[in-house]
Design a protein around this motif. Structure first.
Motif, PDB file in Angstrom:
ATOM      1  N   PRO A   1       0.803  -1.225   0.000  1.00 11.33           N
ATOM      2  CA  PRO A   1       0.000   0.000   0.000  1.00 11.33           C
ATOM      3  C   PRO A   1       0.833   1.271   0.000  1.00 11.33           C
ATOM      4  O   PRO A   1       0.397   2.318   0.461  1.00 11.33           O
ATOM      5  N   PHE A   2       2.063   1.189  -0.490  1.00  7.65           N
ATOM      6  CA  PHE A   2       2.951   2.335  -0.623  1.00  7.65           C
ATOM      7  C   PHE A   2       3.922   2.025  -1.754  1.00  7.65           C
ATOM      8  O   PHE A   2       4.028   0.883  -2.214  1.00  7.65           O
ATOM      9  N   ARG A   3       4.641   3.015  -2.188  1.00 12.04           N
ATOM     10  CA  ARG A   3       5.626   2.806  -3.254  1.00 12.04           C
ATOM     11  C   ARG A   3       6.966   2.390  -2.643  1.00 12.04           C
ATOM     12  O   ARG A   3       7.632   3.198  -1.997  1.00 12.04           O
ATOM     13  N   PRO A   4       7.391   1.150  -2.809  1.00 18.64           N
ATOM     14  CA  PRO A   4       8.655   0.710  -2.205  1.00 18.64           C
ATOM     15  C   PRO A   4       9.845   1.381  -2.892  1.00 18.64           C
ATOM     16  O   PRO A   4       9.854   1.571  -4.104  1.00 18.64           O
ATOM     17  N   GLN A   5      10.864   1.726  -2.083  1.00 20.05           N
ATOM     18  CA  GLN A   5      12.003   2.480  -2.623  1.00 20.05           C
ATOM     19  C   GLN A   5      13.342   1.952  -2.116  1.00 20.05           C
ATOM     20  O   GLN A   5      14.336   2.664  -2.140  1.00 20.05           O
ATOM     21  N   GLY A   6      13.386   0.724  -1.661  1.00 16.77           N
ATOM     22  CA  GLY A   6      14.612   0.182  -1.094  1.00 16.77           C
ATOM     23  C   GLY A   6      15.623  -0.246  -2.150  1.00 16.77           C
ATOM     24  O   GLY A   6      15.388  -0.155  -3.358  1.00 16.77           O
ATOM     25  N   ASP A   7      16.772  -0.703  -1.682  1.00 16.38           N
ATOM     26  CA  ASP A   7      17.847  -1.182  -2.552  1.00 16.38           C
ATOM     27  C   ASP A   7      18.043  -2.682  -2.331  1.00 16.38           C
ATOM     28  O   ASP A   7      18.087  -3.160  -1.198  1.00 16.38           O
ATOM     29  N   TRP A   8      18.187  -3.409  -3.435  1.00 18.69           N
ATOM     30  CA  TRP A   8      18.438  -4.844  -3.357  1.00 18.69           C
ATOM     31  C   TRP A   8      19.852  -5.096  -2.861  1.00 18.69           C
ATOM     32  O   TRP A   8      20.753  -4.281  -3.059  1.00 18.69           O
ATOM     33  N   ARG A   9      20.033  -6.250  -2.222  1.00 19.58           N
ATOM     34  CA  ARG A   9      21.363  -6.607  -1.726  1.00 19.58           C
ATOM     35  C   ARG A   9      22.352  -6.744  -2.876  1.00 19.58           C
ATOM     36  O   ARG A   9      23.519  -6.364  -2.759  1.00 19.58           O
ATOM     37  N   GLU A  10      21.886  -7.297  -4.008  1.00 13.41           N
ATOM     38  CA  GLU A  10      22.722  -7.447  -5.195  1.00 13.41           C
ATOM     39  C   GLU A  10      21.957  -6.926  -6.406  1.00 13.41           C
ATOM     40  O   GLU A  10      20.776  -6.589  -6.323  1.00 13.41           O
ATOM     41  N   ALA A  11      22.625  -6.884  -7.548  1.00 14.18           N
ATOM     42  CA  ALA A  11      21.975  -6.458  -8.800  1.00 14.18           C
ATOM     43  C   ALA A  11      21.292  -7.669  -9.423  1.00 14.18           C
ATOM     44  O   ALA A  11      21.837  -8.332 -10.308  1.00 14.18           O
ATOM     45  N   TYR A  12      20.092  -7.977  -8.985  1.00 19.73           N
ATOM     46  CA  TYR A  12      19.367  -9.152  -9.472  1.00 19.73           C
ATOM     47  C   TYR A  12      18.753  -8.868 -10.842  1.00 19.73           C
ATOM     48  O   TYR A  12      18.256  -7.765 -11.104  1.00 19.73           O
ATOM     49  N   ASP A  13      18.749  -9.882 -11.694  1.00 23.14           N
ATOM     50  CA  ASP A  13      18.096  -9.738 -13.000  1.00 23.14           C
ATOM     51  C   ASP A  13      16.708 -10.378 -13.009  1.00 23.14           C
ATOM     52  O   ASP A  13      16.053 -10.431 -14.050  1.00 23.14           O
ATOM     53  N   SER A  14      16.249 -10.842 -11.844  1.00 25.56           N
ATOM     54  CA  SER A  14      14.994 -11.589 -11.780  1.00 25.56           C
ATOM     55  C   SER A  14      13.856 -10.814 -11.129  1.00 25.56           C
ATOM     56  O   SER A  14      12.687 -11.207 -11.267  1.00 25.56           O
ATOM     57  N   VAL A  15      14.161  -9.723 -10.426  1.00 29.40           N
ATOM     58  CA  VAL A  15      13.143  -9.069  -9.610  1.00 29.40           C
ATOM     59  C   VAL A  15      13.346  -7.556  -9.630  1.00 29.40           C
ATOM     60  O   VAL A  15      14.464  -7.070  -9.763  1.00 29.40           O
ATOM     61  N   ALA A  16      12.249  -6.822  -9.507  1.00 35.59           N
ATOM     62  CA  ALA A  16      12.310  -5.358  -9.509  1.00 35.59           C
ATOM     63  C   ALA A  16      11.140  -4.804  -8.708  1.00 35.59           C
ATOM     64  O   ALA A  16      10.091  -5.452  -8.563  1.00 35.59           O
ATOM     65  N   LEU A  17      11.325  -3.594  -8.188  1.00 37.26           N
ATOM     66  CA  LEU A  17      10.243  -2.890  -7.520  1.00 37.26           C
ATOM     67  C   LEU A  17       9.361  -2.208  -8.554  1.00 37.26           C
ATOM     68  O   LEU A  17       9.829  -1.768  -9.603  1.00 37.26           O
TER      69      LEU A  17
ATOM     70  N   ASP B   1       5.634   0.517  -8.766  1.00 42.59           N
ATOM     71  CA  ASP B   1       4.971   1.555  -7.978  1.00 42.59           C
ATOM     72  C   ASP B   1       4.079   0.968  -6.894  1.00 42.59           C
ATOM     73  O   ASP B   1       3.791   1.627  -5.885  1.00 42.59           O
ATOM     74  N   THR B   2       3.636  -0.266  -7.088  1.00 41.98           N
ATOM     75  CA  THR B   2       2.665  -0.857  -6.165  1.00 41.98           C
ATOM     76  C   THR B   2       3.154  -2.132  -5.481  1.00 41.98           C
ATOM     77  O   THR B   2       2.401  -2.731  -4.715  1.00 41.98           O
ATOM     78  N   GLY B   3       4.389  -2.550  -5.744  1.00 45.40           N
ATOM     79  CA  GLY B   3       4.840  -3.786  -5.103  1.00 45.40           C
ATOM     80  C   GLY B   3       6.135  -4.322  -5.667  1.00 45.40           C
ATOM     81  O   GLY B   3       7.077  -3.580  -5.949  1.00 45.40           O
ATOM     82  N   ILE B   4       6.187  -5.646  -5.879  1.00 49.95           N
ATOM     83  CA  ILE B   4       7.386  -6.350  -6.318  1.00 49.95           C
ATOM     84  C   ILE B   4       7.006  -7.254  -7.479  1.00 49.95           C
ATOM     85  O   ILE B   4       5.988  -7.949  -7.435  1.00 49.95           O
ATOM     86  N   ASN B   5       7.845  -7.262  -8.515  1.00 52.68           N
ATOM     87  CA  ASN B   5       7.546  -8.035  -9.718  1.00 52.68           C
ATOM     88  C   ASN B   5       8.748  -8.895 -10.101  1.00 52.68           C
ATOM     89  O   ASN B   5       9.895  -8.444 -10.087  1.00 52.68           O
ATOM     90  N   PHE B   6       8.460 -10.159 -10.464  1.00 54.47           N
ATOM     91  CA  PHE B   6       9.502 -11.073 -10.925  1.00 54.47           C
ATOM     92  C   PHE B   6       9.385 -11.238 -12.438  1.00 54.47           C
ATOM     93  O   PHE B   6       8.287 -11.478 -12.962  1.00 54.47           O
TER      94      PHE B   6
END
Length: 321
Positions: free
Chosen positions: A213-229, A231-236
């Motif tokens: 229910p918010f726009r996530p703005q964190g940083d991934w531990r590594e540069a993953y090519d499988s997942v991204a933030l 505006d509304t959540g997390i997408n694989f």
């Protein structure tokens, strides 16, 4: 908290993935079409006997309308492994470790008083000797299980109560917590729920829908090519490989004064999903996933002074699209 006359007696089950099957005590409860198998704390034969997570309320199986929401997400079960556990399980940060000398006790709420073995920093992935198991009581009825754990270790002591209640007004599960400080020193730290969802055996990937229910703005531990933030959540973008894991330490978006949280997780393929919301003072939210489970982990801050009681709740609503 002794079971009343109409409560169910614990039954025994077998760990399907264990190399050598071991009996462990469970309670089976149901309400509003939801059936759940709750593993009961037992220092000799319990499903989970590690020193990381709270022993109370481990859900090895929960189903609704033919959909399975919790199950074993690992290839082989070891009851002493730090994460050999299923369901919406809690971990409390340790208390008293920094002040303890090697050989002395420190506190892990929901587990017991543990023995500090070296002067090395605390490691949640290490299994520490349990020097004081405290006292436990469990009450079981048709649609709920009540747990109580009391423990005293020097100036640190508590009366911890946790209830798992299947809801009757909608298909769901409510967790209620009460932590009373019965010692002479404050209980300070955090508690989070790991939320090991395994909805219909979904492999974490494009079918994994996570909404916030918010726009996530964190940083991934590594540069993953499988997942991204988003505006509304997390997408694989693809399914995770067999040994692949992804991690983000803080999904930003909440004000420091924010209380409570919410999220939604759904298997796009089967249509089964869960909406979760929790109370308490939110510290931050962690995200961790492997192929077998995707976990939103909300951290709640605790500061319980002697004589005080902290209370908080988590509610899950199961749905189908």
């Amino acid at each position: 908290m002794k079971p009343s006359a109409n409560t169910h007696s614990p039954t025994r089950a077998h760990a399907r993935c264990a190399p050598t099957p071991t009996d462990f005590p469970v309670a089976r409860i149901s309400a509003n079409g939801v059936q759940a198998e709750i593993c009961l704390p037992d220092s000799d034969a319990g499903y989970y006997r590690g020193t990381r997570f709270d022993w109370a309320g481990v859900i090895r199986d929960l189903r609704w309308r033919g959909h399975r929401y919790f199950g074993e997400w690992f290839p082989a079960h070891d009851p002493l492994r730090h994460d050999g556990i299923c369901g919406p399980v809690d971990e409390f940060t340790q208390s008293g470790y920094e002040d303890a000398a090697a050989g002395d006790e420190f506190l892990k709420i929901g587990v017991g008083a543990l023995r500090k073995t070296t002067d090395a920093p605390y490691d949640r992935f290490q299994t520490y000797p349990i020097s004081n198991k405290g006292k436990r009581q469990t009450g079981i009825s048709a649609d709920r299980v009540d747990f109580q754990h009391t423990l005293t270790s020097g100036d640190l002591a508590y009366d911890y109560r946790k209830t798992l209640q299947l809801t009757t007004d909608k298909p769901g599960l409510r967790l209620e917590y009460a932590l009373k400080n019965t010692g002479a020193k404050p209980l300070e730290g955090q508690v989070y729920n790991h939320n090991f969802f395994t909805i219909d055996g979904m492999t974490t990937g494009p079918d994994t829908e996570i909404r916030l229910p918010f726009r996530p703005q964190g940083d991934w531990r590594e540069a993953y090519d499988s997942v991204a933030l988003t505006d509304t959540g997390i997408n694989f973008s693809r399914e995770l490989n067999a040994s692949e894991k992804v991690f983000m330490g803080n999904l930003h978006g909440y004000d420091p004064a924010q209380t409570g949280y919410a999220f939604e997780l759904c298997n796009r393929n089967s249509g089964a999903g869960v909406r979760a919301k929790g109370s308490g003072h939110l510290s931050h939210i962690v995200f961790w996933a492997c192929p077998a489970t995707a976990c939103i982990e909300p951290y709640t801050t605790l500061q319980v002074h002697p004589g005080q009681t902290a209370r908080w709740t988590i509610e899950y609503e199961f749905f189908e699209r």
